[in-house]
Design a protein around this motif. Sequence first.
Motif, short mmCIF file in Angstrom:
data_model
loop_
_atom_site.label_atom_id
_atom_site.label_comp_id
_atom_site.label_asym_id
_atom_site.label_seq_id
_atom_site.Cartn_x
_atom_site.Cartn_y
_atom_site.Cartn_z
N ILE A 47 0.83 -1.20 0.00
CA ILE A 47 0.00 0.00 0.00
C ILE A 47 0.87 1.26 0.00
CG2 ILE A 47 -0.31 0.25 2.51
CD1 ILE A 47 -3.29 0.94 1.82
N HIS A 48 2.07 1.19 0.60
CA HIS A 48 2.97 2.34 0.55
C HIS A 48 3.43 2.59 -0.88
CE1 HIS A 48 4.07 1.73 5.08
NE2 HIS A 48 2.88 2.27 4.91
N GLN A 49 3.75 1.53 -1.59
CA GLN A 49 4.18 1.69 -2.98
C GLN A 49 3.04 2.16 -3.87
OE1 GLN A 49 5.89 -2.19 -3.85
NE2 GLN A 49 7.94 -1.48 -3.30
N ALA A 50 1.80 1.88 -3.45
CA ALA A 50 0.64 2.33 -4.22
C ALA A 50 0.30 3.80 -3.94
CB ALA A 50 -0.57 1.45 -3.92
N GLY A 51 0.92 4.38 -2.92
CA GLY A 51 0.73 5.82 -2.69
C GLY A 51 0.12 6.22 -1.38
N PHE A 52 -0.29 5.25 -0.54
CA PHE A 52 -0.84 5.60 0.77
C PHE A 52 0.25 5.39 1.81
CE2 PHE A 52 -3.06 4.67 4.76
CZ PHE A 52 -3.89 5.78 4.85
N ASN A 53 0.73 6.48 2.41
CA ASN A 53 1.91 6.42 3.25
C ASN A 53 1.69 6.93 4.68
OD1 ASN A 53 3.96 5.48 1.27
ND2 ASN A 53 3.37 7.35 0.21
N GLN A 54 0.45 6.96 5.13
CA GLN A 54 0.17 7.47 6.47
C GLN A 54 0.73 6.52 7.53
OE1 GLN A 54 -3.93 8.36 8.81
NE2 GLN A 54 -3.79 9.25 6.77
N THR A 55 1.27 7.09 8.61
CA THR A 55 1.80 6.30 9.72
C THR A 55 1.40 6.95 11.04
OG1 THR A 55 3.89 7.51 9.70
CG2 THR A 55 3.80 5.45 8.44
N TYR A 56 1.45 6.16 12.12
CA TYR A 56 1.20 6.65 13.47
C TYR A 56 2.21 6.03 14.44
CZ TYR A 56 -3.29 9.00 12.65
OH TYR A 56 -4.28 9.86 12.22
N ASN A 57 2.56 6.77 15.47
CA ASN A 57 3.32 6.23 16.59
C ASN A 57 2.34 5.43 17.44
OD1 ASN A 57 4.18 6.20 19.45
ND2 ASN A 57 5.91 7.43 18.76
N SER A 58 2.57 4.13 17.59
CA SER A 58 1.58 3.27 18.25
C SER A 58 1.40 3.63 19.72
CB SER A 58 1.99 1.80 18.11
OG SER A 58 1.91 1.39 16.76
N GLU A 59 2.47 3.96 20.41
CA GLU A 59 2.35 4.35 21.81
C GLU A 59 1.53 5.63 21.95
OE1 GLU A 59 5.49 6.16 24.88
OE2 GLU A 59 5.78 4.01 24.54
N GLU A 60 1.83 6.62 21.11
CA GLU A 60 1.06 7.86 21.14
C GLU A 60 -0.39 7.63 20.76
OE1 GLU A 60 3.07 10.61 18.62
OE2 GLU A 60 4.78 10.86 19.99
N SER A 61 -0.62 6.74 19.82
CA SER A 61 -1.98 6.41 19.39
C SER A 61 -2.78 5.82 20.54
CB SER A 61 -1.94 5.43 18.21
OG SER A 61 -3.22 4.92 17.92
N PHE A 62 -2.20 4.83 21.21
CA PHE A 62 -2.91 4.17 22.31
C PHE A 62 -3.22 5.17 23.42
CE2 PHE A 62 -4.03 1.00 25.38
CZ PHE A 62 -4.37 -0.12 24.65
N CYS A 63 -2.24 5.99 23.78
CA CYS A 63 -2.44 6.96 24.85
C CYS A 63 -3.41 8.05 24.43
CB CYS A 63 -1.10 7.55 25.28
SG CYS A 63 -0.01 6.36 26.08
N TYR A 64 -3.41 8.42 23.16
CA TYR A 64 -4.36 9.42 22.66
C TYR A 64 -5.80 8.96 22.89
CZ TYR A 64 -6.97 12.23 19.24
OH TYR A 64 -7.90 13.06 18.63
N TRP A 65 -6.07 7.70 22.59
CA TRP A 65 -7.44 7.22 22.73
C TRP A 65 -7.82 6.98 24.19
CZ3 TRP A 65 -10.09 8.76 19.06
CH2 TRP A 65 -9.65 8.72 17.73
N LEU A 66 -6.84 6.67 25.03
CA LEU A 66 -7.12 6.61 26.46
C LEU A 66 -7.52 7.98 27.00
CD1 LEU A 66 -4.24 4.26 27.69
CD2 LEU A 66 -6.69 3.73 27.70
N ARG A 67 -6.79 9.01 26.59
CA ARG A 67 -7.14 10.37 27.02
C ARG A 67 -8.49 10.79 26.45
NH1 ARG A 67 -1.44 10.97 26.23
NH2 ARG A 67 -1.80 11.70 24.09
N ASP A 68 -8.80 10.34 25.23
CA ASP A 68 -10.10 10.65 24.64
C ASP A 68 -11.22 10.01 25.45
OD1 ASP A 68 -11.76 11.43 22.07
OD2 ASP A 68 -12.26 9.35 22.49
N LEU A 69 -11.04 8.78 25.88
CA LEU A 69 -12.05 8.11 26.70
C LEU A 69 -12.23 8.84 28.03
CD1 LEU A 69 -10.93 4.44 26.03
CD2 LEU A 69 -13.20 5.35 25.48
N ARG A 70 -11.16 9.35 28.59
CA ARG A 70 -11.26 10.11 29.84
C ARG A 70 -12.01 11.43 29.61
NH1 ARG A 70 -5.80 10.59 33.20
NH2 ARG A 70 -7.34 10.89 34.87
#
Length: 360
Positions: free
Chosen positions: A331-354
């Motif tokens: 999918i990266h070679q096809a042009g979709f190159n979005q990425t996330y930091n997994s630790e930041e992602s997990f903590c982001y959604w924990l803070r969202d739930l709070r």
Amino acid sequence: MQNKVLIVGASGLVGTAAAISFARAGWPVFAASRRRPELLNDADIEFVPMDLQDKEACAGVCRKLQGITHVVYTAVYELPGLVDGWSDPDQIRTNGQMLENLLVALAQSNQIQHVTLLQGTKAYGAMVGPMRVPARESQPRVEHPNFYWVQEDFLRDHAKHHDYTFTILRPQMIVGPNHGVVMNLPPVVGVYAALRQAEGLPLAFPGGVDRAMEAVDARLVGDACLWAAINDESAGGETYNLTNGEVFSWRDMWPAIARALDVPLGEDEPLSIAEYLMQRQDLWQSIVARHDLAPNTLEQIVGESHHYADLCFAFGANDAPPPIFVSTVKIHQAGFNQTYNSEESFCYWLRDLRSRRIIP
């Protein structure tokens, strides 16, 4: 003709994320599910109540929909207990019939251009034996009881006869804001931390042996659905794995989780999350009252995700399970190159739930 997208299973992790991604891109969005998606209440999205298991009712709803050009299908039927149902013949049949009920009815009154379908690492046989590492979309199908193949075979045939294209996405351990769903860990971890704190205990890692894992943020999956819809020359007829673009370790991430929840970190304490949570329903209700949380029962928050937590944390394992790594090169070679930091992602959604007062 203006493109219009129907998001099916809009109350789930990917459905909600996809609806938001399409709406932000200016698409008219119709969100279909049995219950109104709470997280879409403030979005400019039209809700369509739909029960995919009721063939006649589903057909009646589809007849009223006009101008639908794109479909993102994220609905899933899971049996209680989660894992055992994955090979259950009735569950497999039901999931296949749900997709067929929708597309047969929808094609009668709409000119479909593109359908996006969700799968996962079960496509690579992760539940029946070691996967090839990394798992690539070009590898031969691993034949085993699985509703993915029933849905995919029907979709390929239906698309051919009705002249539309499709894309299959295979995300790996999705992390997002939805509670009460079948496979989302942040609400489970948030409830677990609150119960531990109420008992005067630190946030102990509950799993078995540690191992490297992959995950994907729901926002990335939603944007991938949008990308597939508007890049048919790249995505049409293709299957793509999705991850955040990195691996992580639960024990390495655990201190950040404790900080995000403002709870003390403890030593490892292997236990079944599913059993621990369900034995403390009264304690949870006292936490809800004490912290003025949204009035959800444990079941309304965790759905079936507490069983998923035991699987992801490798509870009960003495040896590291076989690695479950997928390649996202295609999918990266096809042009979709979005990425996330997994630790930041997990903590982001924990803070969202709070912030939404789902957890304290």
